[in-house]
Design an enzyme around this catalytic site. Structure first.
Site, short mmCIF file in Angstrom:
data_model
loop_
_atom_site.label_atom_id
_atom_site.label_comp_id
_atom_site.label_asym_id
_atom_site.label_seq_id
_atom_site.Cartn_x
_atom_site.Cartn_y
_atom_site.Cartn_z
N TYR A 95 11.60 6.03 -7.54
CA TYR A 95 12.06 6.06 -6.15
C TYR A 95 12.25 7.77 -5.66
CZ TYR A 95 12.83 1.29 -5.19
OH TYR A 95 12.31 0.00 -5.00
N GLU A 137 16.80 -4.42 -7.31
CA GLU A 137 16.08 -4.64 -8.25
C GLU A 137 16.76 -4.43 -9.80
OE1 GLU A 137 12.92 -1.61 -7.13
OE2 GLU A 137 12.58 -2.90 -5.24
C1 HEM Z 1 4.81 -3.08 -2.36
C2 HEM Z 1 8.09 -0.82 0.55
C3 HEM Z 1 9.21 2.12 -2.98
C4 HEM Z 1 5.58 0.42 -5.42
C5 HEM Z 1 5.67 -2.74 -1.29
C6 HEM Z 1 5.63 -3.53 -0.26
C7 HEM Z 1 6.43 -2.91 0.67
C8 HEM Z 1 7.18 -1.87 -0.08
C9 HEM Z 1 6.82 -3.41 2.05
C10 HEM Z 1 4.61 -4.62 0.04
C11 HEM Z 1 5.19 -5.96 -0.50
C12 HEM Z 1 4.57 -7.26 -0.44
O1 HEM Z 1 3.43 -7.36 -0.99
O2 HEM Z 1 4.93 -7.99 0.49
C13 HEM Z 1 8.87 0.04 -0.11
C14 HEM Z 1 9.83 0.88 0.40
C15 HEM Z 1 10.41 1.63 -0.85
C16 HEM Z 1 9.21 1.20 -1.79
C17 HEM Z 1 10.50 0.50 1.75
C18 HEM Z 1 11.34 2.48 -0.74
C19 HEM Z 1 12.45 2.42 -0.22
C20 HEM Z 1 8.38 1.78 -4.18
C21 HEM Z 1 8.48 2.61 -5.33
C22 HEM Z 1 7.40 2.18 -5.85
C23 HEM Z 1 6.59 1.32 -5.16
C24 HEM Z 1 9.31 3.67 -5.80
C25 HEM Z 1 6.57 2.78 -7.30
C26 HEM Z 1 6.27 3.84 -7.43
C27 HEM Z 1 5.02 -0.45 -4.95
C28 HEM Z 1 3.79 -1.28 -5.32
C29 HEM Z 1 3.58 -2.37 -4.42
C30 HEM Z 1 4.70 -2.12 -3.48
C31 HEM Z 1 2.93 -1.15 -6.58
C32 HEM Z 1 2.47 -3.24 -4.67
C33 HEM Z 1 1.52 -3.05 -3.61
C34 HEM Z 1 0.03 -3.02 -4.12
O3 HEM Z 1 -0.05 -2.68 -5.42
O4 HEM Z 1 -0.73 -2.99 -3.28
N1 HEM Z 1 6.39 -2.00 -1.29
N2 HEM Z 1 8.24 0.29 -1.61
N3 HEM Z 1 7.38 1.05 -4.21
N4 HEM Z 1 5.55 -1.14 -3.74
FE1 HEM Z 1 6.93 -0.47 -2.70
#
Ligand code: HEM
Length: 403
Positions: A95, A137
């Site tokens: 994060y 989480e």
């Molecule tokens: C997916 C928001 C932090 C890694 C997502 C999605 C959203 C989101 C909206 C799409 C969910 C779906 O598939 O329906 C956020 C927000 C964050 C945050 C608001 C911070 C407050 C993080 C962090 C990581 C991360 C810290 C890791 C470094 C991912 C990954 C996906 C994802 C790998 C799947 C998307 C893909 O591989 O295409 N996140 N996220 N996120 N997030 Fe986050």
């Protein structure tokens, strides 16, 4: 607690973020991956290239900014994203990295408009938003560790079965011989592959396609094809063409909140398009085993008979139900077969007009975004309440009202 000044600044700059959100998140991902290429082992590069992930993150950050003083409103959305994060092994130490590059992106993209006050307010707000995700989480990790397993675990492919011209099922058993934990019908797993020609590990989510309680997990994968889909199809083609019984793949524990409510036996409509059929089969199979008196209407749209998967399995399961029925819709190549309930053209829910509005009904929808939008629009125009409708995206969630 955020100060009133911080809340005011964040709320007043939220519209700018909404307007330039995708620009900010695109820049954010680029700079973050340059500094932390190891994160490319977690993110799906296809979603990045198509801008889907940027839009999903931008929408969420904008929503969080708008509701910064009442973040509990966002909890259902946070939970859904947290399932995805948990399934990808996103950890709390990630994060601060995302926070650092998000702030840098706001600063660099907005230029002079990003004053010191604005940046400080967003820094604080990000901390609060991130903590909400981290807490949700952490709890999920604890539960998963207790009931299933932590992180990725090796699974052996024990059987491969063709379900249609383009969908093949993989039956998977834990390599260490441990038993398969309970999961909720509708949940998915992340599959991680190390393909030698690729520079990073590749992750994909696949719905579990059989009921829980078996000594295997089953996923059913659509082989993506077409020239423009070369990259999108890497994982599915590798699974279809290169992997076979005896090979090993890595899986995280089942995740996701698009699950059948098994606490009652109300009538359910399982509505799917294409490979969106996979979670529906898990739900149908579970109902057939545990709730045979529950009324089930199975509605499925496929391009043609050749790509219609699980037809025989559905037949067997519906026969176990006291009140199960099915309706199939093919785009092409069909002689309307009223006996087998096969129709040509798009799914037309007006056929069920008089029964749909019964308030105990539940609707589960999964398929391509335009299909889901059409189903939801039809249901709502026929008077079905929004709360009765559940749906699942394959890929990052998008706002259906905007598609
Ligand atoms: C997916 C928001 C932090 C890694 C997502 C999605 C959203 C989101 C909206 C799409 C969910 C779906 O598939 O329906 C956020 C927000 C964050 C945050 C608001 C911070 C407050 C993080 C962090 C990581 C991360 C810290 C890791 C470094 C991912 C990954 C996906 C994802 C790998 C799947 C998307 C893909 O591989 O295409 N996140 N996220 N996120 N997030 Fe986050």
């Amino acid at each position: 607690m955020l100060s009133q000044k911080t809340i005011d600044i964040v709320k007043s700059t939220a519209p700018v973020l909404a307007e330039r959100g995708t620009e900010i998140t695109t820049y954010f991902y680029k700079t973050m991956f340059e500094a932390h290429p190891e994160l490319l082992n977690i993110f799906n590069s296809v979603n990045q290239k198509k801008g889907r992930q940027q839009t999903a993150l931008a929408n969420t950050v904008y929503a969080a900014a708008t509701y910064i003083d009442q973040l509990e409103v966002l909890l259902p959305t946070v939970k859904q994203i947290a399932h995805k994060h948990r399934s990808l092994n996103v950890k709390k130490e990630h994060y601060p990295i995302v926070g650092e590059f998000l702030l840098k992106a706001i600063k660099d993209v907005l230029g002079d408009a990003a004053t010191q006050d604005v940046l400080e307010a967003w820094g604080e707000a990000y901390g609060v938003i991130a903590q909400v995700f981290i807490d949700v989480e952490e709890e999920m990790y604890e539960t998963t560790k207790e009931v299933a397993w932590e992180g990725f675990k090796n699974f052996r492919i024990v059987k491969k079965e063709k379900e249609s011209e383009i969908i093949t099922s993989f039956y998977l058993e834990a390599q260490d011989g441990t038993s398969i934990p309970y999961f909720q019908p509708g949940q998915y797993v992340t599959v991680r592959l190390n393909i030698t020609s690729e520079t990073h590990l590749l992750n994909r989510q696949y719905s579990l396609s059989d009921a829980p309680g078996k000594n295997y997990l089953r996923i059913s994968v659509k082989r993506e094809s077409g020239e423009h889909l070369v990259e999108e199809g890497i994982v599915s083609n590798y699974l279809h063409n290169q992997l076979t019984a005896g090979d090993t793949i890595e899986l995280t524990a089942p995740a996701g909140d698009f699950v059948i409510d098994s606490s009652n036996e109300n009538p359910v409509y399982l509505i799917s398009g294409g490979v969106g059929i996979t979670p529906m089969i898990s739900m149908l199979n579970d109902i057939a085993e545990k709730q045979p008196k529950r009324p089930v209407t199975f509605i499925h749209a496929a391009k043609s008979a050749d790509v219609h998967a699980f037809k025989q399995e559905i037949e067997v399961k519906l026969n176990k139900l006291f009140n199960g029925r099915k309706y199939y819709y093919y785009d092409q190549g069909v002689n309307v077969d009223l006996e087998d309930n096969i129709f040509e053209g798009r799914v037309d829910l007006t056929k069920f007009k008089n029964e749909l509005i019964h308030k105990e009904n539940s609707f589960y929808i999964c398929g391509p975004a335009p299909f889901m939008k059409s189903m939801i629009d039809q249901l709502e125009s026929l008077g079905v309440r929004e709360e009765a409708i559940r749906y699942e995206f394959f890929g990052p969630s998008i706002n259906l009202k905007e598609t």
